[in-house]
Write a protein that holds these residues in place. Structure first.
Motif, mmCIF file in Angstrom:
data_model
loop_
_atom_site.group_PDB
_atom_site.id
_atom_site.type_symbol
_atom_site.label_atom_id
_atom_site.label_comp_id
_atom_site.label_asym_id
_atom_site.label_seq_id
_atom_site.Cartn_x
_atom_site.Cartn_y
_atom_site.Cartn_z
ATOM 1 N N ARG A 272 11.125 -12.235 -40.465
ATOM 2 C CA ARG A 272 9.665 -12.104 -40.591
ATOM 3 C C ARG A 272 9.240 -12.297 -42.048
ATOM 4 N NH1 ARG A 272 8.157 -7.625 -37.251
ATOM 5 N NH2 ARG A 272 9.598 -6.476 -38.540
ATOM 6 N N ARG A 273 9.948 -11.627 -42.957
ATOM 7 C CA ARG A 273 9.606 -11.754 -44.376
ATOM 8 C C ARG A 273 9.879 -13.159 -44.900
ATOM 9 N NH1 ARG A 273 10.532 -6.199 -47.720
ATOM 10 N NH2 ARG A 273 9.850 -4.741 -46.099
ATOM 11 N N GLY A 274 10.792 -13.861 -44.272
ATOM 12 C CA GLY A 274 11.071 -15.240 -44.659
ATOM 13 C C GLY A 274 10.085 -16.247 -44.121
ATOM 14 N N PRO A 336 19.081 -2.640 -30.659
ATOM 15 C CA PRO A 336 17.782 -2.181 -30.174
ATOM 16 C C PRO A 336 17.605 -2.429 -28.682
ATOM 17 C CG PRO A 336 17.538 -4.283 -31.273
ATOM 18 C CD PRO A 336 18.991 -3.892 -31.427
ATOM 19 N N THR A 337 16.789 -1.608 -28.075
ATOM 20 C CA THR A 337 16.297 -1.924 -26.734
ATOM 21 C C THR A 337 15.197 -2.972 -26.873
ATOM 22 O OG1 THR A 337 14.567 -0.234 -26.797
ATOM 23 C CG2 THR A 337 16.744 0.435 -25.963
ATOM 24 N N LEU A 338 14.876 -3.629 -25.786
ATOM 25 C CA LEU A 338 13.763 -4.569 -25.795
ATOM 26 C C LEU A 338 12.474 -3.854 -26.175
ATOM 27 C CD1 LEU A 338 12.479 -7.329 -25.267
ATOM 28 C CD2 LEU A 338 12.342 -6.698 -22.831
ATOM 29 N N ALA A 339 12.282 -2.640 -25.677
ATOM 30 C CA ALA A 339 11.062 -1.891 -26.006
ATOM 31 C C ALA A 339 10.975 -1.636 -27.502
ATOM 32 C CB ALA A 339 11.036 -0.572 -25.237
ATOM 33 N N GLU A 340 12.093 -1.295 -28.137
ATOM 34 C CA GLU A 340 12.079 -1.047 -29.580
ATOM 35 C C GLU A 340 11.788 -2.327 -30.364
ATOM 36 O OE1 GLU A 340 15.263 2.678 -29.610
ATOM 37 O OE2 GLU A 340 15.980 0.605 -29.787
ATOM 38 N N GLN A 341 12.355 -3.428 -29.913
ATOM 39 C CA GLN A 341 12.095 -4.683 -30.605
ATOM 40 C C GLN A 341 10.623 -5.077 -30.477
ATOM 41 O OE1 GLN A 341 13.858 -8.320 -29.059
ATOM 42 N NE2 GLN A 341 14.104 -9.099 -31.147
ATOM 43 N N LEU A 342 10.069 -4.965 -29.293
ATOM 44 C CA LEU A 342 8.668 -5.326 -29.085
ATOM 45 C C LEU A 342 7.737 -4.407 -29.861
ATOM 46 C CD1 LEU A 342 8.723 -6.151 -25.276
ATOM 47 C CD2 LEU A 342 8.373 -7.776 -27.149
ATOM 48 N N ALA A 343 8.055 -3.127 -29.919
ATOM 49 C CA ALA A 343 7.220 -2.189 -30.668
ATOM 50 C C ALA A 343 7.197 -2.566 -32.146
ATOM 51 C CB ALA A 343 7.724 -0.763 -30.486
ATOM 52 N N ASP A 344 8.342 -2.972 -32.673
ATOM 53 C CA ASP A 344 8.417 -3.399 -34.067
ATOM 54 C C ASP A 344 7.564 -4.646 -34.305
ATOM 55 O OD1 ASP A 344 9.927 -3.262 -36.771
ATOM 56 O OD2 ASP A 344 10.250 -5.323 -36.109
ATOM 57 N N LEU A 345 7.632 -5.598 -33.401
ATOM 58 C CA LEU A 345 6.826 -6.812 -33.529
ATOM 59 C C LEU A 345 5.338 -6.501 -33.390
ATOM 60 C CD1 LEU A 345 9.064 -9.241 -31.461
ATOM 61 C CD2 LEU A 345 8.587 -9.426 -33.911
ATOM 62 N N ARG A 346 5.021 -5.615 -32.490
ATOM 63 C CA ARG A 346 3.604 -5.274 -32.274
ATOM 64 C C ARG A 346 2.996 -4.631 -33.515
ATOM 65 N NH1 ARG A 346 4.145 -1.512 -28.884
ATOM 66 N NH2 ARG A 346 3.486 0.181 -30.247
ATOM 67 N N THR A 347 3.729 -3.744 -34.137
ATOM 68 C CA THR A 347 3.169 -2.997 -35.262
ATOM 69 C C THR A 347 3.316 -3.722 -36.597
ATOM 70 O OG1 THR A 347 5.247 -1.766 -35.484
ATOM 71 C CG2 THR A 347 3.527 -0.786 -34.127
ATOM 72 N N GLU A 374 4.117 -2.842 -20.975
ATOM 73 C CA GLU A 374 3.944 -1.506 -21.555
ATOM 74 C C GLU A 374 3.756 -1.571 -23.066
ATOM 75 O OE1 GLU A 374 7.456 0.487 -20.323
ATOM 76 O OE2 GLU A 374 6.784 0.759 -18.236
ATOM 77 N N GLN A 375 4.409 -2.526 -23.699
ATOM 78 C CA GLN A 375 4.288 -2.694 -25.146
ATOM 79 C C GLN A 375 3.082 -3.542 -25.550
ATOM 80 O OE1 GLN A 375 6.032 -1.161 -27.519
ATOM 81 N NE2 GLN A 375 7.125 -0.025 -25.919
ATOM 82 N N GLN A 376 2.287 -3.948 -24.558
ATOM 83 C CA GLN A 376 1.059 -4.726 -24.793
ATOM 84 C C GLN A 376 1.350 -6.002 -25.593
ATOM 85 O OE1 GLN A 376 -1.995 -2.144 -26.461
ATOM 86 N NE2 GLN A 376 -1.369 -0.442 -25.159
#
Length: 488
Positions: A272-274, A336-347, A374-376
């Motif tokens: 992401r930073r790249g 990570p779980t998929l939920a954790e990965q998506l939450a990171d991308l969302r925020t 669920e992670q919108q």
């Protein structure tokens, strides 16, 4: 998808073939829609159904007065010498003229000239989602007179609280200044948009919040600005097809997997930073059905555990060290779980090219779809798989999610299977595509993008760029971002 072959960067300039192909593609869309060159002074209401290629607004201001349907909300707006002039006397005056109708997918073009400014920080803007009354909230693509400043170009929202939310900024390669015509354009696809300055894409956003009702506008702030040749053209809904003037879309293979442990949140953050546009991952279920991010069928290679992922509980998977295998300073990094990965991308920002790895039952696909919802994140996830049945399950369960078909070898009829599955992207290996490069054009004409895997060689980036592919999946996303920039 595991190729690794870094080479030196080529020093020859970028080919113009992409621009020519893009123009031809747009022309084909116009012809297919039965639309020729629109006459000046037309403003048409939006059609009930999408009509890619339809010109909704084409205005050269030759009529002597404000065009029908254009509403000067505030400030001074007049037509003079075949141009629309807008004047704002102060930096706090975001003066606007509204027109057009709501479109989900469109290209907004205009020729802009700063006639005078109170300071180089003052600006003009294309309004992308603006109510006819000018009421907030609205979204704009802004250009300052001093376009070479770090915030010379911006995407920004004016909130209901009458405050600015600037989401992205960039510097243009040359100054707009005063007395100079500059051709600008923005391509909008739902919540995504691309900012073009003199035919070159310089900025992207995925943050637009669309109203579903608002039209377009022109803005001036602390300046007198004249506009000419304003044009709104409806686009095909596939935002993944690369428009002329745009760089290759950069897709980080399992995150920045050349420099961090693959499929982890730290690899995602580095990518992401790249500057990566997308993160690519692999998803498989634990024994109790929780989707985890892992490429192999076993945890042996990339963790300190052993065994098939489908035989291990989510509780056990959460305890595994997924970083030490790569380098000692990554010790303790977790899978990570998929939920954790998506939450990171969302925020924190970003989009996910989600590969459902291997055969999955309908209920297993349903669990993945449930997590995405669920992670919108349905508007920032593209599902891909080698498994046709997986894509069919996804389409049935979540028709709102775009789909991509992964291929090691090409289908006999890539366009046909794309239509059958309702694909947004057809994603072949680079070797397969380079053996039959004409399919890029065939797929584009069918409205299907191409994302090619997994390419780490600048020489091959060049070949694929010249072919007009839309995105490249790579282990070296920051290097591809830099290579894109070097092409100009």
């Amino acid at each position: 998808m595991t190729s690794f072959n870094p080479r030196s960067y080529p020093d020859r300039p970028a080919s113009s073939a992409r621009r020519h192909r893009g123009a031809a593609f747009l022309s084909a869309l116009l012809l297919a829609a039965g639309v020729g060159a629109a006459s000046g002074g037309t403003v048409e209401p939006a059609a009930a159904a999408a009509e890619p290629g339809r010109v909704h607004v084409s205005e050269s201001f030759d009529g002597g007065g404000l065009p029908a349907g254009w509403r000067a909300v505030d400030g001074t707006w007049r037509v003079q010498n075949g141009r629309l002039h807008g004047t704002s006397t102060g930096s706090s005056q975001n003066n606007k003229i509204t027109f057009g109708a709501y479109l989900e997918h469109f290209r907004f073009e205009a020729t802009v000239r700063f006639e005078s400014v109170t300071a180089s920080t003052r600006w003009a803007a294309l309004g992308l989602d603006v109510p006819a009354t000018g009421a907030t909230p609205w979204w704009i693509a802004t250009m300052r007179s001093g376009t070479t400043a770090s915030n010379g170009l911006e995407f920004a929202e004016r909130t209901t609280g009458n405050a600015w939310n600037v989401t992205e900024t960039a510097a243009a390669p040359s100054a707009a200044g005063t007395g100079r015509d500059v051709r600008v354009a923005v391509e909008v696809h739902g919540g995504q948009a691309r900012w073009f300055f003199e035919g070159r894409e310089l900025l992207r956003t995925g943050s637009l919040r669309r109203s579903g009702t608002a039209g377009q506008a022109l803005f001036v702030n602390g300046a007198t600005v004249s506009f000419d040749d304003v044009r709104i053209t409806e686009l095909a809904p596939n935002a993944l097809i690369r428009p002329p003037g745009s760089p290759l879309t950069v897709i980080a293979h399992r995150g920045a997997s050349a420099v961090a442990p693959e499929n982890t949140l730290v690899a995602q953050e580095i990518a992401r930073r790249g500057g990566a546009d997308w993160i690519e991952n692999d998803v498989q279920p634990s024994s109790d059905g929780v989707p985890f991010v892992l490429h192999d069928s076993t945890v042996d290679r990339t963790t300190d555990g052993t065994g098939a992922i489908r035989s291990l509980t989510s509780a056990r998977l959460r305890t595994l060290d997924a970083g030490s295998w790569f380098a000692p300073h990554y010790a303790g990094i977790r899978m990570p779980t998929l939920a954790e990965q998506l939450a990171d991308l969302r925020t924190r920002g970003g989009r996910l090219l989600l590969e459902i790895k291997g055969a999955h039952s309908r209920s297993e696909v349903a669990r993945i779809v449930s997590v995405v919802r669920e992670q919108q994140m349905t508007d920032r996830v593209l599902v891909q798989s080698f498994e046709v049945d997986v894509l069919r399950h996804t389409r049935d369960l979540a028709p709102e999610l775009p789909l991509g078909l992964l291929r090691s070898t090409l289908d006999a009829d890539p366009v046909g299977i794309s239509a059958e599955l309702g694909l947004a992207t057809y994603n072949p290996s680079s070797a397969a595509l380079l053996g039959r490069p004409a399919i890029v054009g065939d797929l584009h004409r069918a409205g299907v993008a191409t994302m090619v895997w997994t390419v780490d060689s600048p020489a091959t980036w060049r070949q694929l760029d010249d072919l007009g592919v839309d995105g490249i999946i790579t282990n070296r996303p920051a290097e591809l971002v830099g290579w894109n920039a070097a092409q100009g």
